[in-house]
Design a protein around this motif. Structure first.
Motif, mmCIF file in Angstrom:
data_model
loop_
_atom_site.group_PDB
_atom_site.id
_atom_site.type_symbol
_atom_site.label_atom_id
_atom_site.label_comp_id
_atom_site.label_asym_id
_atom_site.label_seq_id
_atom_site.Cartn_x
_atom_site.Cartn_y
_atom_site.Cartn_z
ATOM 1 N N SER A 68 0.865 -1.230 -0.039
ATOM 2 C CA SER A 68 -0.004 0.038 0.129
ATOM 3 C C SER A 68 0.855 1.103 -0.239
ATOM 4 C CB SER A 68 -1.005 0.069 1.248
ATOM 5 O OG SER A 68 -0.167 0.057 2.340
ATOM 6 N N GLN A 69 0.195 2.314 0.046
ATOM 7 C CA GLN A 69 1.028 3.719 -0.140
ATOM 8 C C GLN A 69 1.521 4.028 1.291
ATOM 9 O OE1 GLN A 69 0.742 6.631 -2.564
ATOM 10 N NE2 GLN A 69 2.157 7.486 -0.981
ATOM 11 N N GLU A 70 0.952 3.264 2.244
ATOM 12 C CA GLU A 70 1.428 3.428 3.802
ATOM 13 C C GLU A 70 2.623 2.628 4.062
ATOM 14 O OE1 GLU A 70 0.095 2.063 8.161
ATOM 15 O OE2 GLU A 70 -1.692 2.957 6.896
ATOM 16 N N ASP A 71 2.483 1.473 3.410
ATOM 17 C CA ASP A 71 3.630 0.333 3.501
ATOM 18 C C ASP A 71 4.783 1.276 2.854
ATOM 19 O OD1 ASP A 71 4.958 -2.084 3.842
ATOM 20 O OD2 ASP A 71 4.380 -2.806 1.942
ATOM 21 N N ARG A 72 4.418 1.643 1.525
ATOM 22 C CA ARG A 72 5.761 2.194 0.711
ATOM 23 C C ARG A 72 6.324 3.430 1.374
ATOM 24 N NH1 ARG A 72 3.597 5.434 -4.388
ATOM 25 N NH2 ARG A 72 4.534 7.133 -3.111
ATOM 26 N N ASP A 73 5.599 4.243 1.953
ATOM 27 C CA ASP A 73 5.994 5.478 2.838
ATOM 28 C C ASP A 73 6.788 5.228 4.119
ATOM 29 O OD1 ASP A 73 4.874 7.075 0.742
ATOM 30 O OD2 ASP A 73 3.137 7.699 2.114
ATOM 31 N N LEU A 74 6.192 3.750 4.968
ATOM 32 C CA LEU A 74 6.963 3.345 6.098
ATOM 33 C C LEU A 74 8.444 3.249 5.701
ATOM 34 C CD1 LEU A 74 4.127 1.558 7.936
ATOM 35 C CD2 LEU A 74 5.313 3.724 8.559
ATOM 36 N N ILE A 75 8.605 2.382 4.643
ATOM 37 C CA ILE A 75 9.946 1.924 4.169
ATOM 38 C C ILE A 75 10.970 3.095 3.909
ATOM 39 C CG2 ILE A 75 11.186 0.723 2.410
ATOM 40 C CD1 ILE A 75 8.839 -1.296 2.222
ATOM 41 N N PHE A 76 10.160 4.181 2.838
ATOM 42 C CA PHE A 76 11.035 5.419 2.670
ATOM 43 C C PHE A 76 11.378 6.158 3.973
ATOM 44 C CE2 PHE A 76 11.377 9.688 1.578
ATOM 45 C CZ PHE A 76 11.965 9.570 0.287
ATOM 46 N N LYS A 77 10.541 6.216 5.109
ATOM 47 C CA LYS A 77 10.964 6.966 6.206
ATOM 48 C C LYS A 77 11.821 6.081 7.103
ATOM 49 C CE LYS A 77 9.123 9.068 10.466
ATOM 50 N NZ LYS A 77 10.390 9.521 10.614
ATOM 51 N N ALA A 78 11.915 4.991 6.838
ATOM 52 C CA ALA A 78 12.765 4.068 7.813
ATOM 53 C C ALA A 78 14.253 4.206 7.309
ATOM 54 C CB ALA A 78 12.505 2.652 7.838
ATOM 55 N N PHE A 79 14.404 4.413 5.776
ATOM 56 C CA PHE A 79 15.279 4.641 5.104
ATOM 57 C C PHE A 79 16.203 5.943 5.368
ATOM 58 C CE2 PHE A 79 14.750 1.256 1.531
ATOM 59 C CZ PHE A 79 15.611 0.118 2.245
ATOM 60 N N SER A 80 15.070 7.107 5.253
ATOM 61 C CA SER A 80 15.591 8.465 5.753
ATOM 62 C C SER A 80 16.138 8.424 7.043
ATOM 63 C CB SER A 80 14.025 9.360 5.364
ATOM 64 O OG SER A 80 13.667 9.085 4.050
ATOM 65 N N ASP A 81 15.352 7.920 7.889
ATOM 66 C CA ASP A 81 15.877 8.158 9.432
ATOM 67 C C ASP A 81 17.190 7.336 9.747
ATOM 68 O OD1 ASP A 81 13.579 9.717 9.602
ATOM 69 O OD2 ASP A 81 12.333 8.187 10.525
ATOM 70 N N HIS A 82 17.444 6.301 8.844
ATOM 71 C CA HIS A 82 18.973 5.475 9.155
ATOM 72 C C HIS A 82 20.016 6.404 9.087
ATOM 73 C CE1 HIS A 82 21.704 2.126 9.138
ATOM 74 N NE2 HIS A 82 20.439 1.473 9.776
ATOM 75 N N SER A 83 20.661 6.156 10.088
ATOM 76 C CA SER A 83 22.103 7.099 10.098
ATOM 77 C C SER A 83 23.080 6.786 8.986
ATOM 78 C CB SER A 83 22.642 6.629 11.601
ATOM 79 O OG SER A 83 23.173 5.329 11.645
#
Length: 89
Positions: A68-83
């Motif tokens: 879903s869009q939510e699933d896609r966005d959660l992965i994107f955010k997890a990558f964005s937040d990773h050090s």
């Protein structure tokens, strides 16, 4: 469809679908570990992308099925937040 400042409509995406992420950082092994950590049990592919002209940055391309869009966005955010990640596209 070309998305630019003249086009205000979003593309119609049917889920589930395969989605690609381009993850940019400075350490290849750290990016690989980051992708593995975030994808967890999800089936995914990973491929080395480009290096910057001076060799400081490297991109990794990862693809997986998103539900879903939510699933896609959660992965994107997890990558964005990773050090280890400087940018996600």
């Amino acid at each position: 469809m070309i998305l630019d400042d003249k086009c205000q409509t979003k593309p119609d995406i049917e889920y589930p679908c395969e989605w690609r992420y381009k993850i940019i950082g400075t350490d290849k092994e750290a990016l690989e570990a980051c992708i593995s950590e975030i994808m967890q049990e999800r089936r995914y592919s990973i491929k080395e992308g480009n290096r910057s002209s001076k060799g400081k940055f490297i991109s990794m391309n990862s693809q997986c099925k998103v539900q879903s869009q939510e699933d896609r966005d959660l992965i994107f955010k997890a990558f964005s937040d990773h050090s280890a990640v400087k940018m996600v596209i």
